[in-house]
Design a protein around this motif. Structure first.
Motif, mmCIF file in Angstrom:
data_model
loop_
_atom_site.group_PDB
_atom_site.id
_atom_site.type_symbol
_atom_site.label_atom_id
_atom_site.label_comp_id
_atom_site.label_asym_id
_atom_site.label_seq_id
_atom_site.Cartn_x
_atom_site.Cartn_y
_atom_site.Cartn_z
ATOM 1 N N LEU A 176 0.819 -1.213 0.000
ATOM 2 C CA LEU A 176 0.000 0.000 0.000
ATOM 3 C C LEU A 176 0.852 1.263 0.000
ATOM 4 C CD1 LEU A 176 -2.836 -1.002 2.529
ATOM 5 C CD2 LEU A 176 -2.951 -0.945 0.030
ATOM 6 N N MET A 177 2.027 1.174 0.601
ATOM 7 C CA MET A 177 2.904 2.343 0.639
ATOM 8 C C MET A 177 3.777 2.457 -0.599
ATOM 9 S SD MET A 177 4.127 2.283 4.643
ATOM 10 C CE MET A 177 5.075 3.782 4.466
ATOM 11 N N GLY A 178 3.787 1.407 -1.426
ATOM 12 C CA GLY A 178 4.633 1.377 -2.603
ATOM 13 C C GLY A 178 4.074 2.181 -3.762
ATOM 14 N N TRP A 213 7.017 -2.311 11.783
ATOM 15 C CA TRP A 213 8.194 -2.751 11.038
ATOM 16 C C TRP A 213 8.611 -1.713 10.004
ATOM 17 C CZ3 TRP A 213 5.961 -8.332 10.009
ATOM 18 C CH2 TRP A 213 6.051 -9.078 11.188
ATOM 19 N N GLU A 214 7.620 -1.084 9.387
ATOM 20 C CA GLU A 214 7.934 -0.052 8.397
ATOM 21 C C GLU A 214 8.638 1.143 9.035
ATOM 22 O OE1 GLU A 214 7.584 0.510 5.024
ATOM 23 O OE2 GLU A 214 7.348 -1.665 4.933
ATOM 24 N N LEU A 215 8.250 1.492 10.265
ATOM 25 C CA LEU A 215 8.898 2.602 10.956
ATOM 26 C C LEU A 215 10.332 2.258 11.338
ATOM 27 C CD1 LEU A 215 6.033 3.869 13.308
ATOM 28 C CD2 LEU A 215 6.937 4.992 11.258
ATOM 29 N N ILE A 216 10.551 0.997 11.756
ATOM 30 C CA ILE A 216 11.889 0.587 12.183
ATOM 31 C C ILE A 216 12.804 0.365 10.987
ATOM 32 C CG2 ILE A 216 13.201 -1.212 13.377
ATOM 33 C CD1 ILE A 216 10.784 -1.657 15.176
ATOM 34 N N SER A 217 12.262 -0.310 9.947
ATOM 35 C CA SER A 217 13.070 -0.610 8.760
ATOM 36 C C SER A 217 12.212 -0.445 7.517
ATOM 37 C CB SER A 217 13.623 -2.042 8.849
ATOM 38 O OG SER A 217 14.367 -2.377 7.701
ATOM 39 N N PRO A 218 12.207 0.743 6.910
ATOM 40 C CA PRO A 218 11.363 0.976 5.727
ATOM 41 C C PRO A 218 11.668 -0.002 4.605
ATOM 42 C CG PRO A 218 12.253 3.033 6.577
ATOM 43 C CD PRO A 218 12.950 1.933 7.310
ATOM 44 N N SER A 219 10.627 -0.474 3.943
ATOM 45 C CA SER A 219 10.783 -1.501 2.911
ATOM 46 C C SER A 219 11.071 -0.912 1.539
ATOM 47 C CB SER A 219 9.513 -2.345 2.818
ATOM 48 O OG SER A 219 8.399 -1.531 2.469
ATOM 49 N N GLN A 220 10.694 0.327 1.294
ATOM 50 C CA GLN A 220 10.820 0.894 -0.050
ATOM 51 C C GLN A 220 12.295 1.031 -0.440
ATOM 52 O OE1 GLN A 220 8.043 1.124 -1.756
ATOM 53 N NE2 GLN A 220 7.114 0.356 0.126
ATOM 54 N N GLY A 221 12.591 0.523 -1.631
ATOM 55 C CA GLY A 221 13.939 0.643 -2.149
ATOM 56 C C GLY A 221 14.800 -0.577 -1.917
ATOM 57 N N ASP A 245 0.518 7.200 16.071
ATOM 58 C CA ASP A 245 1.344 6.443 15.137
ATOM 59 C C ASP A 245 1.564 5.038 15.673
ATOM 60 O OD1 ASP A 245 4.315 6.313 16.442
ATOM 61 O OD2 ASP A 245 3.254 8.157 17.010
ATOM 62 N N ALA A 246 2.061 4.127 14.812
ATOM 63 C CA ALA A 246 2.175 2.711 15.159
ATOM 64 C C ALA A 246 3.084 2.488 16.365
ATOM 65 C CB ALA A 246 2.698 1.926 13.958
ATOM 66 N N LYS A 247 4.178 3.236 16.471
ATOM 67 C CA LYS A 247 5.121 3.010 17.579
ATOM 68 C C LYS A 247 4.489 3.373 18.918
ATOM 69 C CE LYS A 247 10.056 3.400 18.419
ATOM 70 N NZ LYS A 247 10.285 1.990 18.104
ATOM 71 N N THR A 248 3.774 4.492 18.979
ATOM 72 C CA THR A 248 3.096 4.880 20.218
ATOM 73 C C THR A 248 1.986 3.903 20.572
ATOM 74 O OG1 THR A 248 3.552 7.186 19.626
ATOM 75 C CG2 THR A 248 1.977 6.793 21.408
ATOM 76 N N GLN A 249 1.337 3.360 19.563
ATOM 77 C CA GLN A 249 0.282 2.376 19.817
ATOM 78 C C GLN A 249 0.817 1.186 20.605
ATOM 79 O OE1 GLN A 249 -1.697 1.184 16.181
ATOM 80 N NE2 GLN A 249 -1.748 3.296 15.446
ATOM 81 N N LEU A 278 0.224 5.313 -0.865
ATOM 82 C CA LEU A 278 -0.485 5.820 0.311
ATOM 83 C C LEU A 278 0.520 6.115 1.417
ATOM 84 C CD1 LEU A 278 -3.460 3.296 0.294
ATOM 85 C CD2 LEU A 278 -3.562 5.690 -0.389
ATOM 86 N N SER A 279 0.223 7.095 2.238
ATOM 87 C CA SER A 279 1.110 7.445 3.348
ATOM 88 C C SER A 279 0.845 6.535 4.547
ATOM 89 C CB SER A 279 0.910 8.903 3.758
ATOM 90 O OG SER A 279 -0.383 9.095 4.313
ATOM 91 N N ALA A 280 1.806 6.496 5.467
ATOM 92 C CA ALA A 280 1.642 5.680 6.670
ATOM 93 C C ALA A 280 0.451 6.155 7.484
ATOM 94 C CB ALA A 280 2.920 5.734 7.511
ATOM 95 N N GLU A 281 0.238 7.471 7.551
ATOM 96 C CA GLU A 281 -0.896 7.997 8.317
ATOM 97 C C GLU A 281 -2.230 7.582 7.703
ATOM 98 O OE1 GLU A 281 1.704 9.717 7.300
ATOM 99 O OE2 GLU A 281 2.713 10.002 9.243
ATOM 100 N N GLU A 282 -2.329 7.593 6.374
ATOM 101 C CA GLU A 282 -3.570 7.169 5.714
ATOM 102 C C GLU A 282 -3.850 5.699 5.961
ATOM 103 O OE1 GLU A 282 -3.837 10.104 1.806
ATOM 104 O OE2 GLU A 282 -2.506 8.346 1.767
ATOM 105 N N ILE A 283 -2.811 4.881 5.919
ATOM 106 C CA ILE A 283 -2.991 3.442 6.119
ATOM 107 C C ILE A 283 -3.381 3.138 7.555
ATOM 108 C CG2 ILE A 283 -1.823 1.208 6.087
ATOM 109 C CD1 ILE A 283 -0.062 2.331 3.828
ATOM 110 N N VAL A 284 -2.638 3.706 8.507
ATOM 111 C CA VAL A 284 -2.855 3.378 9.921
ATOM 112 C C VAL A 284 -4.129 4.003 10.457
ATOM 113 C CG1 VAL A 284 -1.914 3.612 12.245
ATOM 114 C CG2 VAL A 284 -0.399 3.072 10.335
ATOM 115 N N ASN A 285 -4.364 5.259 10.151
ATOM 116 C CA ASN A 285 -5.434 6.005 10.818
ATOM 117 C C ASN A 285 -6.735 6.090 10.036
ATOM 118 O OD1 ASN A 285 -2.694 8.072 11.569
ATOM 119 N ND2 ASN A 285 -3.660 6.741 13.058
#
Length: 505
Positions: free
Chosen positions: A56-58, A318-326, A451-455, A63-70
């Motif tokens: 979804l972020m690709g 996981w995306e916040l800790i280690s982004p997958s793009q690229g 955000d996901a980390k605070t959750q 889509l942004s992380a905020e759109e996906i999560v929230n």
């Protein structure tokens, strides 16, 4: 002499026919079971699921992380909650097969949108279809009890559960191989998932239509004379309803004996629904009147709610800790999910070989299990190393499957199939409602929108509260039982003589 030989031959022929009939009866349950297992196997091989957030972020969805999560993911919780009650009520009335087919439709709609559409509104609609499909799981897991005899329940249930676990494992392992070795684009994982769920839907169409169900279309059963004297029978084909016997003298949540009573023969289906609703409410009242079942059920609902939250948003962490793009080949979501499935299956399997007095130590076990899960979630929140987060997640899933299996086993003790499905359905409903409430408060951008980390630090505190509650009550219960055992300790004959002598003096 000829007469004896003739009788022996007739007896042999009769035995042969009986054996053939027995063999046919033994094989009759295999056909529906194999079809249902095949449906579950293909439906649960969805290699795109471990990589849904990176997809979804690709570039395909952008889509942004905020759109996906929230905005997108919370829709699943709300849809699941809305669909669960009507699906629960219609499953028995429609006799399971239409609900299984509806689950296939939900999955197909979900992956069609993932493959061919984009944007937040359509991705929210995708989550609605996914919520419909997951709500229909109750029909999938209940179907087998309507087409096989009770003597085959254990084997059939084992095969059906194993097929889904095998599908989940193969889907996760396949996704990792395709991403890391073949370096394929995430879009093709979704195409494979769409093909598999479509195959599952086609298989569902060939499932035999049950002639009976657990409540609405239950065939009349033999009734004891003492019970039958108090039953007013009204003929209406094979349709019966079983009102519960509210006998408070029975042990903890042991299944009460059921009366058999025909449903009203009114031309409309209103009276039938009223009778079944009355039966369900009475059964719920009887089952949850047991303090022990209530404690296990509350923990089951609370823990399942927390598990749903973690599984739904772990990919975002996981995306916040280690982004997958690229660097897609370095993302090991599929391998982690596969390892979690294997550990979870092994942990659940090991429960069958444990010999523990769960009535005495159960709450302490639940409490300490929640302590460990709280600690694992705190590690996921604090770490910046993706591998530590992976390992903590795998242990969390394994521990959840281990303890939830114990909980399910304890709840199911003494419950018939009808009450088993009813109690677990209600527990799931409470878990999903609580999940929707927490999602609205914590995740949805209409309220906090964290955000996901605070959750995850909040999820850690959530399991911490569960741990404190069950450990406190478990220690209190152990103290009460220890004091009761001390008071009831038998007095020896020597002590009795000493007391008599002292009284005489």
């Amino acid at each position: 002499m000829l007469y004896k030989i003739f009788r022996i031959q007739i007896y042999r022929v009769d035995l042969c026919f009986r054996f053939m009939e027995h063999s046919r009866h033994e094989r009759s349950w295999l056909g529906p079971t194999i079809l249902l297992c095949s449906y579950g196997f293909f439906t649960y091989i969805k290699p795109s699921e471990p990589y849904i957030t990176p997809f979804l972020m690709g570039p395909h969805k952008n889509l942004s992380a905020e759109e996906i999560v929230n905005q997108i993911y919370p829709v699943w919780s709300y849809s699941y909650t809305v669909f669960l009650v009507p699906i629960f009520l219609l499953t028995d009335y429609l006799r399971y097969k239409p609900i299984i087919a509806l689950q296939g439709v939900g999955y197909i709609g979900c992956w069609l949108l993932l493959v061919f559409s984009g944007g937040v509104p359509l991705m929210q609609l995708m989550q609605v279809f996914y919520g419909l499909a997951t709500a229909c799981e109750i029909g999938y897991y209940s179907y087998i009890y309507s087409v096989v005899d009770a003597e085959h329940y254990q084997k059939a249930t084992s095969y059906v559960r194993s097929s889904t676990q095998l599908g989940l494992f193969l889907g996760s392992a396949l996704s990792q191989i395709l991403v890391s070795v073949a370096h394929i684009d995430y879009i093709y994982l979704n195409v494979i998932s769409l093909v598999n769920v479509s195959i599952g839907f086609i298989i569902a169409l060939f499932l035999p239509f049950p002639k009976r169900s657990l409540y609405f279309y239950r065939k009349a059963e033999p009734v004891k004379a003492s019970v039958a004297e108090n039953v007013d029978e009204i003929d209406e084909g094979d349709i019966t309803v079983i009102p519960p016997v509210t006998d408070n003298t029975q042990p903890d949540f042991v299944e009460h004996e059921a009366d058999v009573q025909e449903l009203s023969s009114a031309p409309s289906g209103c009276s039938r629904w009223k009778s079944v609703t009355y039966l369900l409410l009475e059964d719920l009242k009887h089952c949850y009147s047991s303090p022990q079942l209530l404690r296990w059920s509350v923990w089951w609902a609370l823990s399942t709610c927390g598990w749903i939250l973690v599984v739904n948003y772990i990919q975002n962490l996981w995306e916040l800790i280690s982004p997958s793009q690229g660097h897609e080949s370095e993302v090991y979501n599929g391998a982690v999910e596969a390892a979690a499935q294997i550990l979870g299956a092994g942990a659940a399997f090991s429960v069958g070989y444990m010999r523990v007095d769960w009535k005495k130590w159960g709450e302490m076990f639940l409490g300490w299990g929640s302590v460990i899960k709280s600690g694992l979630l705190l590690i996921m929140y604090m770490t910046t190393d993706i591998w530590i987060c992976y390992v903590a997640y795998i242990i969390f899933i394994g521990l959840y499957n281990f303890v939830i299996t114990i909980s399910q086993f304890q709840i199911a003790v003494g419950l018939s199939t009808e009450r088993f499905a009813l109690v677990f359905g209600m527990n799931t409903f409470f878990a999903v409602v609580l999940n929707s409430l927490l999602t609205l408060i914590i995740v949805d951008d209409a309220v906090l929108g964290l955000d996901a980390k605070t959750q995850f630090v909040i999820y850690s505190g959530y399991f911490g509260v569960i741990a404190i509650t069950y450990l406190s009550h478990g220690i209190y219960d152990l103290c009460c039982k220890s004091r009761q055992d001390t008071e009831e300790e038998p007095v020896s004959s020597e002590e009795i003589e000493d007391r008599l002598l002292s009284a005489t003096d």
